[in-house]
Scaffold this active site. Structure first.
Site, mmCIF file in Angstrom:
data_model
loop_
_atom_site.group_PDB
_atom_site.id
_atom_site.type_symbol
_atom_site.label_atom_id
_atom_site.label_comp_id
_atom_site.label_asym_id
_atom_site.label_seq_id
_atom_site.Cartn_x
_atom_site.Cartn_y
_atom_site.Cartn_z
ATOM 1 C CE LYS A 80 -2.745 -2.260 3.485
ATOM 2 N NZ LYS A 80 -2.937 -1.923 4.529
ATOM 3 C CD GLU B 70 8.078 -0.646 -3.432
ATOM 4 O OE1 GLU B 70 7.483 -0.203 -2.345
ATOM 5 O OE2 GLU B 70 8.507 -1.749 -3.040
ATOM 6 C CG ASP C 74 14.815 -0.433 4.715
ATOM 7 O OD1 ASP C 74 15.649 -0.594 4.848
ATOM 8 O OD2 ASP C 74 13.575 -0.144 5.475
ATOM 9 C CG PHE D 234 10.583 3.128 11.090
ATOM 10 C CD1 PHE D 234 11.291 2.297 10.504
ATOM 11 C CD2 PHE D 234 9.612 3.633 11.062
ATOM 12 C CE1 PHE D 234 9.518 1.039 9.717
ATOM 13 C CE2 PHE D 234 8.458 2.347 10.747
ATOM 14 C CZ PHE D 234 8.875 1.657 10.178
ATOM 15 C CB VAL D 235 10.827 7.928 7.248
ATOM 16 C CG1 VAL D 235 12.116 8.537 7.624
ATOM 17 C CG2 VAL D 235 11.050 7.315 6.119
ATOM 18 C CG ASP E 15 2.634 0.867 7.563
ATOM 19 O OD1 ASP E 15 3.883 0.584 6.281
ATOM 20 O OD2 ASP E 15 2.424 -0.011 7.933
ATOM 21 N NE ARG F 33 -0.001 1.704 5.016
ATOM 22 C CZ ARG F 33 0.354 0.766 4.987
ATOM 23 N NH1 ARG F 33 1.373 2.168 3.643
ATOM 24 N NH2 ARG F 33 0.925 0.190 5.080
#
Ligand code: PRP
Ligand code: 7HP
Length: 183
Positions: A42, A98, A102, A151-152, A158, A164
């Site tokens: 998603k 995308e 990562d 971590f974003v 999310d 989101r």
């Protein structure tokens, strides 16, 4: 700024400007070609929605949904297709979209899978690239921002399915992660 954010990494304005720029580059590169953009659900949903409107050439789009086996924080590299494309991509010019690359494991799987379907060309576009965490070598043809190993969330990305819908991209406070075991 929200109290659960450590900092704003990318503002709505910075993101908007970058998406426009990416759209212009893609339009130039695919001029006179029939482009099929494939968004990966998603996370890429919001980026995809803006990107398809920032290109000024005819474009079709479709979506795939995948889930990786393994814990939320650790990709295993084993990917399951939850939703496949609705059409054949044989002979098509495909651009995989995308939100973030990562470890690269998801993209590696998708590229290998889609390549077997014999597209005329297959390229990748990501809004965010986090190269410090890479485990699989993948080619990113179009990248919005190279970001550090943080971590974003926001703009499609999310944490536990939340955040989101935020317009900016934020780095979450560590306390938010630490709560995970308590829930
Ligand atoms: C995220 C993101 C990429 C993948 C990148 O998806 O959208 O698909 O992780 O990680 P990797 O390079 O380490 O494989 P996620 O599995 O969180 O699902 P989502 O898009 O539904 O948020
Ligand atoms: C996946 C993912 N989802 C949200 N934020 C990040 O920083 C991420 N890396 N990989």
């Amino acid at each position: 700024m929200r109290s659960d954010a450590e900092k704003i990494l990318l503002t709505e304005e910075e993101i908007t400007a970058k998406v426009l720029q990416l759209g212009q580059t893609i339009s130039t590169d695919y001029a006179n070609k029939e482009l099929l953009m494939v968004g990966i659900l998603k996370g890429a949903m919001i980026f995809m929605a803006d990107l398809v409107r920032s290109v000024n050439i005819p474009v079709e789009f479709d979506f795939m949904a995948v889930s990786s086996y393994g814990s939320a924080n650790k990709s295993s590299g084993v990917v399951r297709i939850l939703k496949d494309l609705e059409q054949s991509i044989e002979g098509r010019h495909v651009l995989l979209v995308e939100d973030i690359v990562d470890t690269g494991l998801t993209l590696k799987y998708l590229l290998e899978n889609l390549q077997t379907r014999e597209p005329a060309s297959l390229r990748t576009c990501t809004l965010l690239d986090k190269p410090e965490r890479r485990q699989a070598e993948v080619t990113v043809n179009y990248n919005g921002f190279t970001i550090p190993d943080e971590f974003v969330v926001g703009y499609g990305l999310d944490y536990n399915e939340k955040y989101r819908n935020l317009k900016d991209i934020l780095v979450l406070r560590p306390e938010i992660y630490q709560k995970q075991g308590e829930e």
